[in-house]
Design a protein around this motif. Sequence first.
Motif, short mmCIF file in Angstrom:
data_model
loop_
_atom_site.label_atom_id
_atom_site.label_comp_id
_atom_site.label_asym_id
_atom_site.label_seq_id
_atom_site.Cartn_x
_atom_site.Cartn_y
_atom_site.Cartn_z
N ASN A 1 0.86 -1.19 0.00
CA ASN A 1 0.00 0.00 0.00
C ASN A 1 0.90 1.25 0.00
OD1 ASN A 1 -1.54 2.21 0.84
ND2 ASN A 1 -3.03 0.87 1.85
N LEU A 2 0.94 1.95 -1.13
CA LEU A 2 1.87 3.08 -1.27
C LEU A 2 1.55 4.21 -0.30
CD1 LEU A 2 4.27 4.35 -2.76
CD2 LEU A 2 2.66 5.22 -4.46
N LEU A 3 0.26 4.53 -0.17
CA LEU A 3 -0.12 5.62 0.73
C LEU A 3 0.36 5.33 2.16
CD1 LEU A 3 -1.82 8.27 1.15
CD2 LEU A 3 -3.68 6.75 1.83
N GLU A 4 0.10 4.11 2.61
CA GLU A 4 0.54 3.70 3.96
C GLU A 4 2.05 3.86 4.12
OE1 GLU A 4 -2.59 2.91 6.22
OE2 GLU A 4 -0.55 2.44 6.90
N ALA A 5 2.77 3.43 3.09
CA ALA A 5 4.24 3.48 3.16
C ALA A 5 4.72 4.94 3.24
CB ALA A 5 4.85 2.80 1.93
N VAL A 6 4.09 5.83 2.46
CA VAL A 6 4.50 7.24 2.50
C VAL A 6 4.15 7.84 3.86
CG1 VAL A 6 4.23 9.52 1.43
CG2 VAL A 6 4.31 7.49 -0.01
N LEU A 7 2.96 7.50 4.35
CA LEU A 7 2.55 8.00 5.68
C LEU A 7 3.59 7.62 6.73
CD1 LEU A 7 -1.26 7.16 5.91
CD2 LEU A 7 -0.24 9.36 6.44
N LYS A 8 3.97 6.34 6.72
CA LYS A 8 4.92 5.85 7.73
C LYS A 8 6.29 6.51 7.53
CE LYS A 8 2.81 1.49 8.88
NZ LYS A 8 2.67 0.10 8.46
N ALA A 9 6.66 6.71 6.28
CA ALA A 9 7.99 7.30 6.00
C ALA A 9 8.03 8.75 6.48
CB ALA A 9 8.29 7.21 4.51
N VAL A 10 7.02 9.54 6.15
CA VAL A 10 7.11 10.97 6.51
C VAL A 10 7.04 11.18 8.02
CG1 VAL A 10 6.26 11.82 4.29
CG2 VAL A 10 4.64 11.51 6.15
N ARG A 11 6.42 10.24 8.72
CA ARG A 11 6.40 10.37 10.19
C ARG A 11 7.81 10.32 10.77
NH1 ARG A 11 1.83 5.99 10.80
NH2 ARG A 11 0.07 7.25 10.12
N ARG A 12 8.74 9.74 10.02
CA ARG A 12 10.11 9.59 10.53
C ARG A 12 11.01 10.74 10.11
NH1 ARG A 12 11.45 3.32 9.29
NH2 ARG A 12 13.38 3.87 10.37
N LEU A 13 10.44 11.70 9.36
CA LEU A 13 11.27 12.80 8.86
C LEU A 13 11.20 14.02 9.78
CD1 LEU A 13 10.20 12.75 5.08
CD2 LEU A 13 12.15 11.59 6.14
#
Length: 605
Positions: free
Chosen positions: A141-153
């Motif tokens: 799920n691309l949206l989920e992956a981006v959500l999780k990634a940006v939380r770490r930025l």
Amino acid sequence: MCGIVGFVGKNFKVKDVVDSLKRLEYRGYDSAGIAYIRNGELHVFKSVGKIDELRNLLGENLESDLNSGIAHTRWATHGAPNDMNAHPHTDCTGKVAIVHNGIIENFRELKALLEGLGHVFKSDTDTEVIAHLIEEEYRGNLLEAVLKAVRRLDGAYAIGVVHSDHPDVVVAARRGSPLVIGIGSDFSLLASDITPMLRYTKKFIFLEDGDIALLKGDEVQIFRTDGESVRRATREIDWSESAAEKGGYKHFMIKEIMEGPQTLVSAMTGRMKDGIVSIPELEELKLSNVSRINVVACGTSYHAAVFFKYFVEQHTDIDISVEVASEFRYRRPHVDNKTLTLAISQSGETADTLESIRLAKRLGSEIMSITNVVGSTITRESDISIMMNSGPEIGVAATKTYVAQLAILTLLGLQLVKEKGSWSGRHKRILDNLIRMPELFENVLSLNDQIRDLATKYKDFNHFMYIGRSYGYVTALEGALKLKEISYIHAESYPAGELKHGPIALLDPQFPVFAVVPSDSLYLKMKSNLIECKARNARIVALGTGDNEELKNLTDDFISVPRVVDELYPLIMAPVIQLFAYHVADLKGYDPDKPRNLAKSVTVE
Ligand code: M6R
């Protein structure tokens, strides 16, 4: 400033994406690239230099249809301008591509962590970590992956993402950097501003900080970083493309003045840690050993240097000298291997400043520079360089870059104080005020109409005397330069205490005084100077602080900014002197973006 475009839906071709990217050229850039998905395959092309070079590289692919695509113009911040560092950046699988505008503050930590997990990096950019983070978080799920990634930025970003397993989707996210979505009948678009989208649509959604958007055909869903779904209003904007480049303003100069709050954020991003100043570029330098600083600069950058001298003298025991570079380079300066030379230059190419650092280097000095252009000659010839990260300044008169210089020099001054072990409550207050400055700037910028009225009243005078004391003198210096260079009105700047040593002879009702009078430790001295000016029947515009009845009674016009610590008056007052000069020039019918006889970058003596 980097530019982003994104396309999804309809029958777009690669050349449509590239043509739109071209509409962002006005922002300035050093490399360009595109990633698009066609028949489930990700294609990436990127090149240092102009968009036309990207076109050449794409060749017949320009005619290819695409499902989705993202493209980027890069203005280098981390890593040199070259093919490898150009965006888009991809993950290890070659399925994810990302374009990014902003600065990821914790990219070093994230990169180390991802390398530990086996990810292989191909560039020196902060951006590439985002592609690998998305790969790491991706479970279908691309949206989920981006959500999780940006939380770490940590830091600022506007991003566009494509994934070859999701050919008809673009995911976008923003925090701290602008991103706009354009809505069509069977497509949606993405860009850093509306300019490249105006030929396709007039309907836009302006993403807010913390928004993540999923674009699919003409369907746009928006979420917050915690995954909650939100609705954002669609706005209709019917600007021409050239008005859009200027953000709807008449000139680049006023657009750039209005960018002050964002400029401050960019200048400070990544330069504070846990509420304490911490400039990563200075890690290599033992600031505690610095006992003498020699600053060289020209024009507006010189005025920022004068501010730095006052600050360093006031807060440290460091011996500091500030020189106009064109004078410095022809003297026998007392510079040696115990002197740190600091060059301040927006362009990084000013000939006199460049020759000054070459001279200082020959004399054994270590060279530090503050510039706005990665890869500029001054940056390349410096041992340490601190970037302003203001994005390109198109108006010839320096405005937002002066703001960035003052903010960075304040941080540098505070870092010196910290390294010298003399940090105190006063320094904490300066830093706290600086952190609040973007918000305070909004307040000052809202005086625009009042300043235009003032400009209307004073535009026909042929002379102006700018005066101030201490930090107020810095504002007087810059105020006079701004007025003369774009409105061609003769403007002098003097330390107020110097008036009676000669220049006061000039004053009469036709020679107004622009007095910088914050309620600081020298307020009473300034008040005496104003009484002297009034005795010569000069009109006075006072730039002060708070609701100062005394000043209102003493002067003809009073303009007020919020109170801050004395050291930060040059910063908070900068938009006032800039707007005043801008409106006078505009009202007189001059083009403030292209003043006569002046060049943006002075690369000759
Ligand atoms: O690029 P630099 O900061 O080295 O440029 C220095 C001056 O040429 C520049 O500040 C000039 O004075 C501008 N016209 C100011 O608006």
